[in-house]
Design an enzyme around this catalytic site. Sequence first.
Site, PDB file in Angstrom:
ATOM      1  N   LYS A  49      38.193  28.271  45.047  1.00  0.00           N
ATOM      2  CA  LYS A  49      39.395  29.092  45.225  1.00  0.00           C
ATOM      3  C   LYS A  49      39.992  28.854  46.616  1.00  0.00           C
ATOM      4  CE  LYS A  49      37.838  32.355  41.860  1.00  0.00           C
ATOM      5  NZ  LYS A  49      36.925  33.434  41.530  1.00  0.00           N
ATOM      6  N   ASP A  60      43.469  39.291  39.464  1.00  0.00           N
ATOM      7  CA  ASP A  60      42.603  39.009  38.311  1.00  0.00           C
ATOM      8  C   ASP A  60      43.142  39.680  37.042  1.00  0.00           C
ATOM      9  OD1 ASP A  60      40.278  37.419  38.716  1.00  0.00           O
ATOM     10  OD2 ASP A  60      39.371  38.989  39.951  1.00  0.00           O
ATOM     11  N   GLN A 109      34.744  38.807  43.601  1.00  0.00           N
ATOM     12  CA  GLN A 109      34.031  37.910  42.691  1.00  0.00           C
ATOM     13  C   GLN A 109      32.963  38.683  41.917  1.00  0.00           C
ATOM     14  OE1 GLN A 109      34.856  34.665  42.190  1.00  0.00           O
ATOM     15  NE2 GLN A 109      33.261  34.494  40.647  1.00  0.00           N
TER      16      GLN A 109
HETATM   17  N1  GUN Z   1      33.537  35.865  37.708  1.00  0.00           N
HETATM   18  C1  GUN Z   1      33.693  34.982  36.695  1.00  0.00           C
HETATM   19  N2  GUN Z   1      34.994  34.804  36.406  1.00  0.00           N
HETATM   20  C2  GUN Z   1      35.686  35.589  37.255  1.00  0.00           C
HETATM   21  C3  GUN Z   1      37.080  35.820  37.452  1.00  0.00           C
HETATM   22  O1  GUN Z   1      37.952  35.283  36.773  1.00  0.00           O
HETATM   23  N3  GUN Z   1      37.378  36.690  38.449  1.00  0.00           N
HETATM   24  C4  GUN Z   1      36.428  37.317  39.195  1.00  0.00           C
HETATM   25  N4  GUN Z   1      36.837  38.174  40.122  1.00  0.00           N
HETATM   26  N5  GUN Z   1      35.143  37.117  39.036  1.00  0.00           N
HETATM   27  C5  GUN Z   1      34.774  36.262  38.078  1.00  0.00           C
END
Ligand code: GUN
Length: 280
Positions: free
Chosen positions: A49, A116, A93
């Site tokens: 990211k 998200d 996350q």
């Molecule tokens: N963990 C696995 N996929 C995601 C996601 O798309 N966003 C977040 N915040 N955590 C994750």
Amino acid sequence: MAQIIDGKAVSAKIKEQVRDEIAHGNIKAGLAVVIVGSDPASRVYVNNKKKACEFCGIKSFEYALPEETTMEQLLELIDTLNNDKNVNGILVQLPLPKQLDEKAVIERISPKKDVDAFHETNVGKIMIGNYSFLPCTPAGCMELIHSTGVDVAGKECVVIGRSNIVGKPMAMLLLHENGTVTVCHSKTKNLAEVCRRADILVAAVGKPNFVTADMVKEGAVVIDVGINRLENGKLCGDVKFDEVSEKASFITPVPGGVGPMTIATLMKNTLTAAKIQNHE
Ligand code: GUN
């Protein structure tokens, strides 16, 4: 033999569009990524990211908190980020360590910064088709389906998995495009038979090689959301790629399919958040 859908190429195009819009519009955009603990998979995602932010010209702020972080500490950080004008998007996350209440954490993030699209407000907006942000992984899957040229309208779409992050919103996005949608899960009877009806099959189960060729209709579009690490350290999807690719018309690989798309959508959502907030 199926055509392989190149998630890296499709995601690169989206990131380039975000980068160009930011550069040409002179837009200031910032994304805060919060990671708690030291899960190696989460670490990889967070690093990816960060790299994508650098590419797009989005300022990234990383908060790496220790495993034993308390709810109070995490909520305090979220409050600070909610009030920080340089932060347009906040991503915590998941999964979080056991002592932390994921739902309460998500609900604390300002819906305007919830890139998200996990907050109840944003989930509700997606349900009624009035949204600013689409959830990253399902939206990425939709882009990959679009890249095949196959029109979702009227197609039998089967989603395996009903998680809040992927399965449920995926079903909704397919429905918005007039697919006839079935959601399968662990209690579904005759799962293989239901899957065989699918013109578009989305696997989000979290079990390596779960979808076998006998579960797939000849000519189906197969989207594999799974990222499973095998004992030998190799990554593998939820779909048994070698045999299913003999039957499908289009298929996503793992890695290099859905994974990069999630991050591309995140970049898009951060830009959207910045544009909205800069106009307030
Ligand atoms: N963990 C696995 N996929 C995601 C996601 O798309 N966003 C977040 N915040 N955590 C994750």
